[in-house]
Design a protein around this motif. Structure first.
Motif, PDB file in Angstrom:
ATOM      1  N   ASP A   1      10.102 -17.911 -21.682  1.00 23.06           N
ATOM      2  CA  ASP A   1      10.482 -18.540 -20.422  1.00 23.06           C
ATOM      3  C   ASP A   1      11.801 -19.283 -20.526  1.00 23.06           C
ATOM      4  OD1 ASP A   1       8.598 -20.345 -22.025  1.00 23.06           O
ATOM      5  OD2 ASP A   1       9.547 -21.770 -20.659  1.00 23.06           O
ATOM      6  N   TYR A   2      12.198 -19.699 -21.732  1.00 26.22           N
ATOM      7  CA  TYR A   2      13.424 -20.487 -21.872  1.00 26.22           C
ATOM      8  C   TYR A   2      14.607 -19.643 -22.303  1.00 26.22           C
ATOM      9  CZ  TYR A   2      11.888 -20.251 -26.735  1.00 26.22           C
ATOM     10  OH  TYR A   2      11.443 -19.810 -27.950  1.00 26.22           O
ATOM     11  N   LEU A   3      14.425 -18.342 -22.442  1.00 26.28           N
ATOM     12  CA  LEU A   3      15.473 -17.523 -23.045  1.00 26.28           C
ATOM     13  C   LEU A   3      16.045 -16.530 -22.044  1.00 26.28           C
ATOM     14  CD1 LEU A   3      17.101 -16.431 -25.423  1.00 26.28           C
ATOM     15  CD2 LEU A   3      15.146 -14.964 -25.974  1.00 26.28           C
ATOM     16  N   ILE A   4      17.338 -16.591 -21.822  1.00 26.53           N
ATOM     17  CA  ILE A   4      18.087 -15.533 -21.154  1.00 26.53           C
ATOM     18  C   ILE A   4      19.156 -15.092 -22.132  1.00 26.53           C
ATOM     19  CG2 ILE A   4      19.576 -14.954 -19.197  1.00 26.53           C
ATOM     20  CD1 ILE A   4      18.182 -17.102 -17.614  1.00 26.53           C
ATOM     21  N   ALA A   5      19.340 -13.815 -22.269  1.00 24.43           N
ATOM     22  CA  ALA A   5      20.293 -13.295 -23.256  1.00 24.43           C
ATOM     23  C   ALA A   5      21.633 -13.974 -23.086  1.00 24.43           C
ATOM     24  CB  ALA A   5      20.432 -11.792 -23.111  1.00 24.43           C
ATOM     25  N   GLN A   6      22.282 -14.288 -24.200  1.00 25.40           N
ATOM     26  CA  GLN A   6      23.507 -15.061 -24.162  1.00 25.40           C
ATOM     27  C   GLN A   6      24.655 -14.324 -23.480  1.00 25.40           C
ATOM     28  OE1 GLN A   6      24.708 -15.818 -28.174  1.00 25.40           O
ATOM     29  NE2 GLN A   6      25.006 -13.657 -28.684  1.00 25.40           N
ATOM     30  N   ASP A   7      24.520 -13.018 -23.304  1.00 21.72           N
ATOM     31  CA  ASP A   7      25.606 -12.286 -22.670  1.00 21.72           C
ATOM     32  C   ASP A   7      25.336 -12.029 -21.180  1.00 21.72           C
ATOM     33  OD1 ASP A   7      23.528 -10.588 -23.078  1.00 21.72           O
ATOM     34  OD2 ASP A   7      24.675  -9.062 -24.187  1.00 21.72           O
ATOM     35  N   ASP A   8      24.256 -12.604 -20.615  1.00 26.11           N
ATOM     36  CA  ASP A   8      24.032 -12.475 -19.180  1.00 26.11           C
ATOM     37  C   ASP A   8      25.127 -13.189 -18.406  1.00 26.11           C
ATOM     38  OD1 ASP A   8      21.829 -10.981 -19.448  1.00 26.11           O
ATOM     39  OD2 ASP A   8      20.417 -12.426 -18.593  1.00 26.11           O
ATOM     40  N   ASN A   9      25.422 -12.668 -17.193  1.00 29.23           N
ATOM     41  CA  ASN A   9      26.364 -13.298 -16.257  1.00 29.23           C
ATOM     42  C   ASN A   9      27.778 -13.341 -16.787  1.00 29.23           C
ATOM     43  OD1 ASN A   9      24.250 -13.811 -14.420  1.00 29.23           O
ATOM     44  ND2 ASN A   9      23.686 -15.646 -15.589  1.00 29.23           N
ATOM     45  N   GLN A  10      28.100 -12.493 -17.761  1.00 31.79           N
ATOM     46  CA  GLN A  10      29.474 -12.366 -18.213  1.00 31.79           C
ATOM     47  C   GLN A  10      29.999 -11.012 -17.728  1.00 31.79           C
ATOM     48  OE1 GLN A  10      29.925 -13.422 -22.332  1.00 31.79           O
ATOM     49  NE2 GLN A  10      28.431 -15.088 -22.191  1.00 31.79           N
ATOM     50  N   THR A  11      31.138 -10.635 -18.234  1.00 33.84           N
ATOM     51  CA  THR A  11      31.797  -9.450 -17.661  1.00 33.84           C
ATOM     52  C   THR A  11      31.039  -8.164 -17.939  1.00 33.84           C
ATOM     53  OG1 THR A  11      33.162  -9.309 -19.651  1.00 33.84           O
ATOM     54  CG2 THR A  11      34.058 -10.519 -17.754  1.00 33.84           C
ATOM     55  N   ASP A  12      30.423  -8.042 -19.112  1.00 32.64           N
ATOM     56  CA  ASP A  12      29.702  -6.823 -19.430  1.00 32.64           C
ATOM     57  C   ASP A  12      28.308  -6.850 -18.800  1.00 32.64           C
ATOM     58  OD1 ASP A  12      31.820  -5.940 -20.920  1.00 32.64           O
ATOM     59  OD2 ASP A  12      31.072  -6.860 -22.781  1.00 32.64           O
ATOM     60  N   ALA A  13      27.746  -5.667 -18.583  1.00 29.04           N
ATOM     61  CA  ALA A  13      26.389  -5.586 -18.059  1.00 29.04           C
ATOM     62  C   ALA A  13      25.413  -6.213 -19.058  1.00 29.04           C
ATOM     63  CB  ALA A  13      26.017  -4.131 -17.809  1.00 29.04           C
ATOM     64  N   PRO A  14      24.398  -6.950 -18.569  1.00 31.42           N
ATOM     65  CA  PRO A  14      23.445  -7.559 -19.503  1.00 31.42           C
ATOM     66  C   PRO A  14      22.701  -6.493 -20.294  1.00 31.42           C
ATOM     67  CG  PRO A  14      22.657  -7.711 -17.237  1.00 31.42           C
ATOM     68  CD  PRO A  14      24.071  -7.245 -17.181  1.00 31.42           C
ATOM     69  N   ARG A  15      22.371  -6.835 -21.519  1.00 28.26           N
ATOM     70  CA  ARG A  15      21.681  -5.874 -22.363  1.00 28.26           C
ATOM     71  C   ARG A  15      20.247  -5.700 -21.894  1.00 28.26           C
ATOM     72  NH1 ARG A  15      23.723  -7.890 -28.317  1.00 28.26           N
ATOM     73  NH2 ARG A  15      25.645  -8.830 -27.558  1.00 28.26           N
ATOM     74  N   PRO A  16      19.691  -4.517 -21.985  1.00 27.21           N
ATOM     75  CA  PRO A  16      18.329  -4.279 -21.478  1.00 27.21           C
ATOM     76  C   PRO A  16      17.283  -5.012 -22.307  1.00 27.21           C
ATOM     77  CG  PRO A  16      19.135  -2.359 -22.673  1.00 27.21           C
ATOM     78  CD  PRO A  16      20.305  -3.305 -22.543  1.00 27.21           C
ATOM     79  N   ILE A  17      16.206  -5.398 -21.626  1.00 24.57           N
ATOM     80  CA  ILE A  17      15.073  -6.057 -22.277  1.00 24.57           C
ATOM     81  C   ILE A  17      13.868  -5.144 -22.118  1.00 24.57           C
ATOM     82  CG2 ILE A  17      13.532  -8.050 -22.223  1.00 24.57           C
ATOM     83  CD1 ILE A  17      15.914  -9.660 -21.144  1.00 24.57           C
ATOM     84  N   PRO A  18      13.215  -4.762 -23.191  1.00 28.61           N
ATOM     85  CA  PRO A  18      12.102  -3.807 -23.087  1.00 28.61           C
ATOM     86  C   PRO A  18      10.973  -4.341 -22.214  1.00 28.61           C
ATOM     87  CG  PRO A  18      12.807  -4.053 -25.365  1.00 28.61           C
ATOM     88  CD  PRO A  18      13.503  -5.127 -24.579  1.00 28.61           C
ATOM     89  N   THR A  19      10.326  -3.461 -21.472  1.00 28.39           N
ATOM     90  CA  THR A  19       9.229  -3.853 -20.593  1.00 28.39           C
ATOM     91  C   THR A  19       8.104  -4.509 -21.369  1.00 28.39           C
ATOM     92  OG1 THR A  19       9.767  -2.037 -19.095  1.00 28.39           O
ATOM     93  CG2 THR A  19       7.564  -2.969 -18.917  1.00 28.39           C
ATOM     94  N   THR A  20       7.855  -4.046 -22.587  1.00 29.40           N
ATOM     95  CA  THR A  20       6.752  -4.626 -23.369  1.00 29.40           C
ATOM     96  C   THR A  20       6.989  -6.105 -23.643  1.00 29.40           C
ATOM     97  OG1 THR A  20       7.864  -3.889 -25.400  1.00 29.40           O
ATOM     98  CG2 THR A  20       6.163  -2.440 -24.468  1.00 29.40           C
ATOM     99  N   PHE A  21       8.269  -6.510 -23.783  1.00 34.27           N
ATOM    100  CA  PHE A  21       8.545  -7.921 -24.049  1.00 34.27           C
ATOM    101  C   PHE A  21       8.328  -8.761 -22.801  1.00 34.27           C
ATOM    102  CE2 PHE A  21      11.592  -6.828 -27.767  1.00 34.27           C
ATOM    103  CZ  PHE A  21      10.499  -6.429 -28.510  1.00 34.27           C
ATOM    104  N   TRP A  22       8.695  -8.198 -21.613  1.00 35.25           N
ATOM    105  CA  TRP A  22       8.383  -8.914 -20.370  1.00 35.25           C
ATOM    106  C   TRP A  22       6.868  -9.126 -20.272  1.00 35.25           C
ATOM    107  CZ3 TRP A  22      12.108 -11.189 -17.803  1.00 35.25           C
ATOM    108  CH2 TRP A  22      13.391 -10.618 -17.727  1.00 35.25           C
ATOM    109  N   ASP A  23       6.113  -8.058 -20.558  1.00 35.24           N
ATOM    110  CA  ASP A  23       4.657  -8.153 -20.449  1.00 35.24           C
ATOM    111  C   ASP A  23       4.095  -9.196 -21.407  1.00 35.24           C
ATOM    112  OD1 ASP A  23       4.699  -6.171 -18.535  1.00 35.24           O
ATOM    113  OD2 ASP A  23       4.263  -4.541 -19.972  1.00 35.24           O
ATOM    114  N   GLN A  24       4.629  -9.223 -22.644  1.00 31.07           N
ATOM    115  CA  GLN A  24       4.150 -10.208 -23.614  1.00 31.07           C
ATOM    116  C   GLN A  24       4.463 -11.624 -23.144  1.00 31.07           C
ATOM    117  OE1 GLN A  24       5.503  -9.398 -27.633  1.00 31.07           O
ATOM    118  NE2 GLN A  24       5.200  -7.183 -27.336  1.00 31.07           N
TER     119      GLN A  24
END
Length: 544
Positions: A28-51
């Motif tokens: 809940d406290y983690l957003i990838a450090q490269d979000d909202n920058q110039t490059d597209a955010p890196r994908p996060i696997p569905t299994t990790f969202w579910d966990q």
């Protein structure tokens, strides 16, 4: 990541993905450090969202939903907010309502209504506003009474968006409109700083009230524009250019340019109208540039006006370019562009494409364009070979039934001079309807009919109609009234400057192939006419 200097560290577990990039295990406290920058955010696997959701408490689930929404993962967003909302989080209930009604394809309005109502019943005023929006704008048929109830509850609790939306409901949705109530709620919201309400109140005062309060409308539009609302800037520019006497064209241009430069497509369009049709000399290149910008931004009316500009104002005309723009607008459903395209094909291109003109006129007429009905009558009665007088009569009558005085005059001329046998009584009826409505050509035509065509000429009646047309500036009537050889001319020949030639009716049929819009804007509508060009009033908006 913990903030710098917080004295804590976070263990970040990266996971290699199949395409060779990195993903992060999400909490809940983690957003990838490269979000909202110039490059597209890196994908996060569905299994990790579910966990993450399996381990999350309701508060964490709400945050995970926001994170998933920012990454356009609406499935996880919905699941996360449902966890939080089921546990009683009213903000999650409101967000679910928005997600289900505005972002899901297709929308799930029933579930959106459930969540909005749960939040509203719990006292969340944004839930009340959302439920009001859903009931007034989305469900079919609309539940205006229900929407009003929820707006009033939120407005009474101090929610200024509800005040603005309630004003919109009373002004534009209920019948008859409650302008006094709308003004009251707009004023409360605008006074409290709601920018949308400033724009809405300005439009109400300037266009809805009778008589208009242009000073008050201008004041509120200026306040909204100064606060940065580009719709208010556009509407203020339109007011300064077309409603004030004398117009303030410099002020209008300044506000329209501010809004257009900020990306408002309506203002780009209105600025094109101003430059092409109002400033002197016209700035046609500037108009073309802004129309093209508006068209690129999705404004279909700009496509039509580009066609008008190229076909009617540019010297020499660019008919092929005009045809391209008309076709784009017509294909997008603009019935005025359909009618204009018909006029281009029937009357400007060489050789005329009458079949193509018929197709576009008929599409526009079938869609309810009254001018196209009249033009289709002209095409069938005077251009097609052989003429289709029955078809023409049908379209003329349809346009006349809708109040089009050109069609009344044209059907009168057709009945008097084209059909066999002639139907002079019916022709007289149609001429009289058009003439009584102020149509000066019909006044002159009626004079000709009474003087020359009917058995037992009605010279006094003819003179009356000639004089009414002549007093309104109709030069044909002046000629007819002053003709010494006509029976009505002897008493009027002394009027200076009136000629000696009798102008008959039958040649007037071809004068009605221009296509315009109503002469005055409907407040809040998408368009208003100025000499065949459109200006755009930005509709008062509901807060979503």
């Amino acid at each position: 990541m913990p903030p710098r200097g917080a004295g804590r560290v976070a263990a970040l577990r990266t996971v290699p993905l199949a395409d060779g990039t990195r993903g992060y295990r999400v909490f809940d406290y983690l957003i990838a450090q490269d979000d909202n920058q110039t490059d597209a955010p890196r994908p996060i696997p569905t299994t990790f969202w579910d966990q993450a959701l399996q381990r999350a408490n309701p508060e964490d689930a709400f945050t995970i939903g926001i994170t998933a929404y920012e990454r356009s993962n609406l499935q996880i967003t919905r699941s996360a907010w449902e966890i939080s909302a089921t546990a009683g989080n009213t903000a999650a209930m409101v967000n679910l309502g928005v997600l289900l009604s505005d972002y899901l394809q297709p929308p799930d309005l029933d579930r959106a209504c459930v969540w909005y109502e749960r939040a509203a019943t719990a006292g969340h005023t944004d839930g009340m506003v959302g439920l009001g929006n859903l009931l007034s704008d989305s469900v079919r048929p609309p539940d205006l009474e229900g929407a009003r109830t929820w707006y009033e509850r939120a407005a009474t609790a101090g929610n200024t968006d509800a005040m603005n939306n309630l004003g919109n409901l009373l002004c534009h949705s209920v019948r008859p409109p409650d302008l006094v109530g709308a003004r009251t709620w707009y004023e409360r919201a605008a006074t409290a700083g709601n920018i949308l309400a400033m724009n809405a109140l300005g439009l109400l005062l300037a266009y809805e009230l009778q008589p208009p309060d242009l000073k008050g409308g201008r004041n509120w539009l200026e306040r909204g524009a100064t606060a940065g609302d580009t719709d208010a800037m556009n509407n203020l520019g339109v007011l300064l250019a077309y409603e004030l006497q004398p117009p303030d064209l410099e002020g209008a241009r300044a506000w329209l340019e501010r809004a257009a430069t900020a990306g408002n497509a309506d203002a780009m369009f209105s600025l094109g109208v101003l430059l092409a049709g109002k400033v002197r000399p016209p700035d046609l290149e500037g108009a073309r540039s802004w129309y093209e910008a508006a068209a690129t931004a999705g404004n279909t009316s700009a496509l039509n006006n580009l066609g008008i500009l190229l076909a009617s104002q540019m010297q020499p005309p660019d008919l092929e370019g005009a045809r391209v723009w008309y076709e784009r607008a017509a294909t997008a459903g603009d019935t005025i562009a359909m009618a204009n395209l018909g006029g281009l094909l029937a009357g400007q291109v060489q050789p005329p494409d009458l079949e193509g003109a018929y197709v576009w006129y008929e599409r526009a007429a079938t869609a309810g364009n009254i001018g196209a009905m009249n033009s289709l009558g002209i095409l069938l009665s005077s251009k097609m070979q052989p003429p289709d007088l029955e078809g023409a009569r049908g379209w003329y009558e349809a346009a006349a039934a809708a109040g089009n005085t050109n069609a009344m005059n044209n059907i009168g001329a057709m009945l008097a001079y084209q059909v066999q046998p002639r139907d002079l009584e019916a022709a007289r009826t149609w001429y009289e309807r058009a003439a009584e409505a102020g149509h000066t050509l019909a006044m002159n035509s009626l004079g000709v009919l009474l003087c020359l065509e009917v058995q037992g000429p009605d010279l006094d009646g003819a003179r009356t109609w000639y004089e009414r047309a002549a007093d309104a500036g109709n030069t044909d009537a002046m000629v007819n009234l002053g003709n010494r050889q006509s029976a009505v001319g002897s008493a009027a020949a002394s009027r200076p400057g009136w000629g000696t030639r009798l102008v008959r009716t039958r040649r007037q049929l071809r004068k009605y192939q221009r296509h315009g819009l109503p002469r005055h804007p409907a407040v809040g509508s998408t368009a208003a006419s100025r000499s065949g060009w459109r200006t755009r009033l930005a509709r008062t908006r509901r807060h979503r």
